[in-house]
Design an enzyme around this catalytic site. Structure first.
Site, mmCIF file in Angstrom:
data_model
loop_
_atom_site.group_PDB
_atom_site.id
_atom_site.type_symbol
_atom_site.label_atom_id
_atom_site.label_comp_id
_atom_site.label_asym_id
_atom_site.label_seq_id
_atom_site.Cartn_x
_atom_site.Cartn_y
_atom_site.Cartn_z
ATOM 1 N N ASP A 57 0.822 -1.204 0.000
ATOM 2 C CA ASP A 57 0.000 0.000 0.000
ATOM 3 C C ASP A 57 0.864 1.266 0.000
ATOM 4 O OD1 ASP A 57 -2.026 -1.845 0.302
ATOM 5 O OD2 ASP A 57 -2.865 -0.956 2.126
ATOM 6 N N HIS A 108 -5.943 2.560 -3.844
ATOM 7 C CA HIS A 108 -5.993 2.852 -2.403
ATOM 8 C C HIS A 108 -6.734 4.176 -2.181
ATOM 9 C CE1 HIS A 108 -4.713 1.922 1.619
ATOM 10 N NE2 HIS A 108 -3.699 2.756 1.699
ATOM 11 N N HIS A 112 -4.802 9.748 0.860
ATOM 12 C CA HIS A 112 -4.782 8.830 1.996
ATOM 13 C C HIS A 112 -5.598 9.400 3.156
ATOM 14 C CE1 HIS A 112 -3.031 5.915 4.845
ATOM 15 N NE2 HIS A 112 -2.781 5.213 3.759
ATOM 16 N N HIS A 202 3.913 -2.312 2.921
ATOM 17 C CA HIS A 202 3.896 -0.930 2.421
ATOM 18 C C HIS A 202 5.183 -0.626 1.650
ATOM 19 C CE1 HIS A 202 1.031 -1.047 5.746
ATOM 20 N NE2 HIS A 202 0.402 -0.046 5.145
HETATM 21 ZN ZN LIG Z 1 -2.438 3.153 3.397
#
Ligand SMILES: [Zn+2]
Length: 246
Positions: A57, A108, A112, A202
């Site tokens: 991510d 995603h 964010h 990540h």
């Molecule tokens: Zn994230």
């Protein structure tokens, strides 16, 4: 413009990758919302039996994604990257490189944020603009969405259906948003490694509590070796799901 949403029954069309243990945990955390999570169908039957899905991510990130790509290449692994539209727009060349290496780009969001706490219009913009940023960089629309912080809602599930996105969670993580070591990350993932596991990692330190993502890069060969020992192949989410459906 007035937004229209699919009826409740349309939610059953949602493709989902929420492994059963995760669904159970969501129920346990919030029993009063049990019905709500039931409306977001589980996907315990999603990934193929002999595979594990590594997901990354928060990228693409020029300070880390290239090293992640190199480590995946050396491990002979394909992965799914849940990217942010704003960072794809900043570095479309890196997004194309990820695709060219055989990996999957998934969504995603555009930014964010907690998409479940936005107005419907703002939440829809996150999915629409993020998908468009990916499409304009790589010529393909994403087919999977993972909300930042794992914060989904029935409204987001409806928006996923409307925009042709499946909802993807995870069933193992390396807690690599914290300052950690490659060995610790791999150890946490190994604990939950089994056929069909979806692993959360990540390829950026941007939204975590660490200075860089080197430990994640170092964990990839360790996780790949553990998977190989179990006879598990590392494939993208869409490959895992289509293999399973076949
Ligand atoms: Zn994230």
């Amino acid at each position: 413009m007035r937004l229209t949403y699919p009826r409740m029954s349309a939610r059953r069309q949602l493709r989902r990758a929420i492994p059963q243990p995760v669904r159970q945990r969501l129920y346990d955390w919030s029993p009063s919302r049990k019905r709500r999570w039931r409306e977001v169908p589980g996907l315990e039957n999603a990934p193929a039996a002999a595979s594990v899905v590594l997901t990354f991510d928060d990228g693409p990130d020029p300070s880390c994604t290239p090293q992640v790509l190199e480590a995946l290449n050396q491990a002979g692994a394909k992965a799914t990257f849940f990217v942010l539209g704003r960072h794809v727009a900043e570095d479309p060349g890196l997004a194309r490189e990820m695709l060219a290496e055989g990996h999957e780009l998934a969504l995603h969001g555009m930014t964010h944020r907690h998409h479940d706490q936005l107005s419907l219009e703002e939440a829809e913009a996150e999915l629409r603009d993020g998908s468009e940023a990916i499409e304009s960089a790589i010529g393909q629309r994403p087919t999977w969405y993972r909300p930042p912080f794992g914060s989904a809602s029935p409204e987001l599930a409806d928006l996923c259906v409307k925009h042709g996105l499946g909802l993807a969670y995870w069933s193992a993580w390396g807690q690599d948003w914290e300052d950690s070591s490659a060995a610790r990350i791999a150890g946490l993932v190994r604990r939950d490694l089994s056929p069909g596991t979806i692993v959360l990692l990540h390829d950026s330190a941007r939204y975590g509590q660490r200075d860089d993502a080197e430990a994640t890069v170092g964990s990839i060969p360790l996780i790949a070796a553990a998977a190989r020992k179990e006879g598990l192949e590392l494939v993208s989410l869409s490959t895992a799901v289509s293999d399973h459906a076949a």
